[in-house]
Design a protein around this motif. Structure first.
Motif, PDB file in Angstrom:
ATOM      1  N   SER A 179       0.777  -1.164  -0.122  1.00  0.00           N
ATOM      2  CA  SER A 179      -0.114   0.110  -0.092  1.00  0.00           C
ATOM      3  C   SER A 179       0.735   1.138   0.073  1.00  0.00           C
ATOM      4  CB  SER A 179      -0.919   0.242   1.271  1.00  0.00           C
ATOM      5  OG  SER A 179      -1.786  -1.195   1.112  1.00  0.00           O
ATOM      6  N   ALA A 180       1.860   1.274   0.882  1.00  0.00           N
ATOM      7  CA  ALA A 180       2.680   2.466   0.910  1.00  0.00           C
ATOM      8  C   ALA A 180       3.581   2.733  -0.105  1.00  0.00           C
ATOM      9  CB  ALA A 180       3.511   2.422   2.178  1.00  0.00           C
ATOM     10  N   LEU A 237      -5.654   0.503  14.551  1.00  0.00           N
ATOM     11  CA  LEU A 237      -4.337   0.465  13.995  1.00  0.00           C
ATOM     12  C   LEU A 237      -3.869  -0.999  13.931  1.00  0.00           C
ATOM     13  CD1 LEU A 237      -2.651   3.563  15.023  1.00  0.00           C
ATOM     14  CD2 LEU A 237      -3.976   3.402  12.935  1.00  0.00           C
ATOM     15  N   ASN A 256      -3.201  -3.054   8.332  1.00  0.00           N
ATOM     16  CA  ASN A 256      -4.154  -2.102   7.255  1.00  0.00           C
ATOM     17  C   ASN A 256      -2.783  -0.659   7.493  1.00  0.00           C
ATOM     18  OD1 ASN A 256      -4.240  -0.816  10.232  1.00  0.00           O
ATOM     19  ND2 ASN A 256      -6.394  -1.249  10.337  1.00  0.00           N
ATOM     20  N   ILE A 257      -1.943  -0.780   8.492  1.00  0.00           N
ATOM     21  CA  ILE A 257      -1.038   0.325   8.094  1.00  0.00           C
ATOM     22  C   ILE A 257       0.438  -0.089   8.223  1.00  0.00           C
ATOM     23  CG2 ILE A 257      -2.514   2.171   9.142  1.00  0.00           C
ATOM     24  CD1 ILE A 257      -0.758   1.727  11.647  1.00  0.00           C
ATOM     25  N   TYR A 280       3.048   1.076   5.754  1.00  0.00           N
ATOM     26  CA  TYR A 280       3.329   2.418   6.018  1.00  0.00           C
ATOM     27  C   TYR A 280       4.623   2.733   7.247  1.00  0.00           C
ATOM     28  CZ  TYR A 280      -0.696   3.574   3.009  1.00  0.00           C
ATOM     29  OH  TYR A 280      -1.510   3.749   2.166  1.00  0.00           O
ATOM     30  N   TRP A 304       7.275   9.343  10.610  1.00  0.00           N
ATOM     31  CA  TRP A 304       5.599   8.928  11.091  1.00  0.00           C
ATOM     32  C   TRP A 304       5.687   9.868  12.669  1.00  0.00           C
ATOM     33  CZ3 TRP A 304       6.409   7.381  16.252  1.00  0.00           C
ATOM     34  CH2 TRP A 304       7.477   6.278  16.416  1.00  0.00           C
TER      35      TRP A 304
END
Length: 279
Positions: free
Chosen positions: A179-180, A208, A212-213, A216, A227
């Protein structure tokens, strides 16, 4: 531990004609062109924020180059004369060793508070590297790698996460499809974005999870962005703010002191550290 990213200044990038794997190779080629121009340059004195920075460059082996970076500083001391004590001015040269790996675009930078703060050293080194550019279609951006555990430590059940912000640099060495990476690559290709920032906010608490993250957190932690996270500690009834700057990766190298001047870092140790690094 820093990562050097190659950022193109306009949309005439390799993304328009090649795939991501080729773009990684091309960016690394441009990174090495800069290092070669540094080694062949006779320019040793550079200006940074009104001060003269002294730089000495050398080759450790085919993959590693070394930079000795320092500046002239003034101090005052008392000396004895026939008429008593007298204050005089003298100079000393606080300095650090920096090692850059050509293939990994990774940098080991020594810290020295007598020279500059950590942020100051990173900004200074970035300025120094870019001052040697011959091809002005790109520039080098430096970011510190960080420990992901610090991020996840303030997302556990005792915390209620209120805000998360990710800043992603344009892809460089990471041949990934996640995704990232996909988002950063797409924003750079379509909009010429050097950086892509995402901010998530929830008054009732963000959900979180790794699925899903995770990409990232991984992307930014490898020195390709940063971040920031704001959480509420339910047990302590207090707000906690943490950023990747608080979790910078560092390594400790113990040098043997046998009297006289403390010698610089042994290159054999640095080679071992680069070899042990799997990224």
């Amino acid at each position: 531990i820093l990562r050097g990213s190659v950022i193109f200044n306009n949309q005439q990038t390799i993304f328009d004609s090649t795939d991501f794997e080729d773009s990684c190779a091309y960016r690394n080629k441009k990174f090495n062109e800069l290092l070669d121009s540094i080694l062949f340059s006779e320019k040793k004195n550079l200006e940074y924020k009104g001060k003269i920075i002294l730089c000495y460059f050398s080759t450790v082996d085919e993959n590693i180059i070394k930079i000795e970076l320092g500046k002239s500083s003034v101090f005052f001391k008392d000396i004895i004369t026939e008429n008593g004590f007298k204050e005089t001015e003298d100079k000393y040269y606080p300095n650090i060793d920096i090692f850059i790996h050509r293939k990994k675009q990774k940098i080991f930078m020594q810290t020295n508070p007598k020279l500059m703060t950590e942020d100051g050293l990173i900004n200074c080194l970035e300025t120094v590297l870019n001052s040697y550019l011959i091809d002005y279609s790109y520039k080098i951006h430096l970011m510190a790698e960080d420990n992901q555990d610090k991020f996840w430590s303030v997302t556990s059940q005792e915390y209620e996460v209120k805000e998360v912000e990710f800043c992603l640099l344009a892809p460089n060495l990471f041949d990934c499809n996640d995704s990232a990476s996909d988002l950063s690559r797409e924003m750079h290709k379509k909009m010429n974005a050097e950086k892509t920032t995402i901010k998530l906010v929830s008054d009732t608490g963000l959900i979180l999870q790794e699925d899903n993250i995770g990409s990232y957190v991984d992307y930014t932690s490898r020195g390709a962005g940063y971040w920031k996270i704001k959480s509420f500690n339910k047990r302590a009834n207090s707000t906690v703010k943490v950023s990747s700057k608080d979790a910078r990766k560092k390594m400790k190298i113990i040098l043997e002191y046998t009297g006289g001047r403390l010698e610089s870092v042994e290159t054999s140790i640095i080679k071992e550290k680069f070899e042990d690094d799997n990224e």
